[in-house]
Design a protein around this motif. Sequence first.
Motif, PDB file in Angstrom:
ATOM      1  N   PHE A   1       2.234  -0.834   3.678  1.00 33.60           N
ATOM      2  CA  PHE A   1       1.438  -2.126   3.850  1.00 33.60           C
ATOM      3  C   PHE A   1       0.565  -2.050   5.066  1.00 33.60           C
ATOM      4  CE2 PHE A   1       6.154  -3.041   2.905  1.00 33.60           C
ATOM      5  CZ  PHE A   1       6.055  -3.598   1.729  1.00 33.60           C
ATOM      6  N   VAL A   2      -0.344  -3.400   5.032  1.00 34.80           N
ATOM      7  CA  VAL A   2      -1.235  -3.440   6.242  1.00 34.80           C
ATOM      8  C   VAL A   2      -0.401  -3.316   7.537  1.00 34.80           C
ATOM      9  CG1 VAL A   2      -2.942  -4.686   7.245  1.00 34.80           C
ATOM     10  CG2 VAL A   2      -2.857  -4.556   4.802  1.00 34.80           C
TER      11      VAL A   2
ATOM     12  N   LYS B   1      -3.046  -9.542   6.630  1.00 30.34           N
ATOM     13  CA  LYS B   1      -4.107  -9.050   5.655  1.00 30.34           C
ATOM     14  C   LYS B   1      -3.639  -8.635   4.367  1.00 30.34           C
ATOM     15  CE  LYS B   1      -7.926  -6.979   6.852  1.00 30.34           C
ATOM     16  NZ  LYS B   1      -8.807  -5.661   7.272  1.00 30.34           N
ATOM     17  N   TRP B   2      -4.273  -8.948   3.243  1.00 29.52           N
ATOM     18  CA  TRP B   2      -3.866  -8.480   2.024  1.00 29.52           C
ATOM     19  C   TRP B   2      -4.205  -6.850   1.816  1.00 29.52           C
ATOM     20  CZ3 TRP B   2       0.100 -10.443  -0.473  1.00 29.52           C
ATOM     21  CH2 TRP B   2      -0.033 -11.844  -0.752  1.00 29.52           C
TER      22      TRP B   2
ATOM     23  N   ILE C   1       4.861  -6.464   8.871  1.00 25.94           N
ATOM     24  CA  ILE C   1       3.637  -6.364   8.005  1.00 25.94           C
ATOM     25  C   ILE C   1       2.394  -7.345   8.592  1.00 25.94           C
ATOM     26  CG2 ILE C   1       2.885  -6.645   5.530  1.00 25.94           C
ATOM     27  CD1 ILE C   1       5.825  -6.513   4.667  1.00 25.94           C
TER      28      ILE C   1
ATOM     29  N   ARG D   1       2.321  -9.370   2.270  1.00 27.66           N
ATOM     30  CA  ARG D   1       1.820  -9.105   3.576  1.00 27.66           C
ATOM     31  C   ARG D   1       2.911  -9.840   4.359  1.00 27.66           C
ATOM     32  NH1 ARG D   1      -3.007 -13.521   3.354  1.00 27.66           N
ATOM     33  NH2 ARG D   1      -1.812 -15.286   2.224  1.00 27.66           N
TER      34      ARG D   1
END
Lengths: 159, 185
Positions: free
Chosen positions: B106-107, B161-162, B158, B149
């Motif tokens: 993930f971000v 941002k996408w 997380i 997200r």
Amino acid sequence: MPPAPDHFSRCSDINRRGPARLDELPVVEELSASQFRERMSDPEMVVLDTRSYHAYATVSTSLAPGISISMATFPPLPAGFCPLTKGCCRWRMTTTRRWKPSPGPAGLGWIALWVTWTAAWAVEGYGTRGVQLLSARDFHEMIAGADDFVLVDVRAPQE
Amino acid sequence: MDLYITAARALRVDITHILQTHLHADFISGHMDLAQKTGARIYVAKSAKCTFDHVPLSEGDTIELEDMVLQVLETPGHAPEHLSYVVIDKSCSDSPVRVFVGDTLFVGDVGRPDLFPDIAQELAGQLYHSLHDELLQLPDYVEVYPVHRAGSLCGRAIGAKWTNTIGYERRFNAALQIKDKSAFV
């Protein structure tokens, strides 16, 4: 991290098998308030309210100087309920009367929609209940005020 | 599901492939409905042993979509059958430009391996290899497209941002800074 919710243990396998398509599921049956109340009187009926937590909120509001109302947002009724012994079916209660918001002060449309939500049950004269919501300011005044105030936090540890 | 169909119509494209990264544990997928409405085929990991009609995928398989090639990476860890899809846009070059990582990366975070408690330790070890030996082998400029997200239980913290890039995650993702496998697990 909080433990995975209960449904996590089942979803993977459902997805592995290929879940039932939406058009294969039972069609939602609409009930009037009286029909809904009649179904609820069945002792074998279990009511599962699938609405969000916030749907239970009661908010007091002032429409104009000297005019204030308090609106319960739920009768002791849910959006869906499920019979234990007759397979899984779902019903949705429909309003028997609807009010359309008329042009007026800002926010009136929102109020009208809210009234519509509980209208069917309330118009039939059945009782309603709600959970009183406090604004942050009201809450601060309560805990900072002169009166004794005991805050009981009933949230689960994960919250 | 209607969101996908509406988006496709807006772009004037047809949905011809339904690519699954994994068997989601947090919701019921709409792949059967989408396949029926669009006629698209469902692609999913062979290791998932799905019992519905599908195209099974394994490491190294490729899917061609006009100028694009999608390369399949097996990236178990968050789920045993997890796949990621590396996108090569042949109209630009033969290098990868994007990767759909599902819930592996993930971000600012990585996927939780503890959602299957009985095999959590094993999955954590697999996740380490999926991250370091698969996804982080991609060039820094590759854009990362995760499923979630902030707000999902599939990760711990997380970001909001996408999307991001492999390079940014390599440098700033806290979980990716743990180089020792046993410490990571």
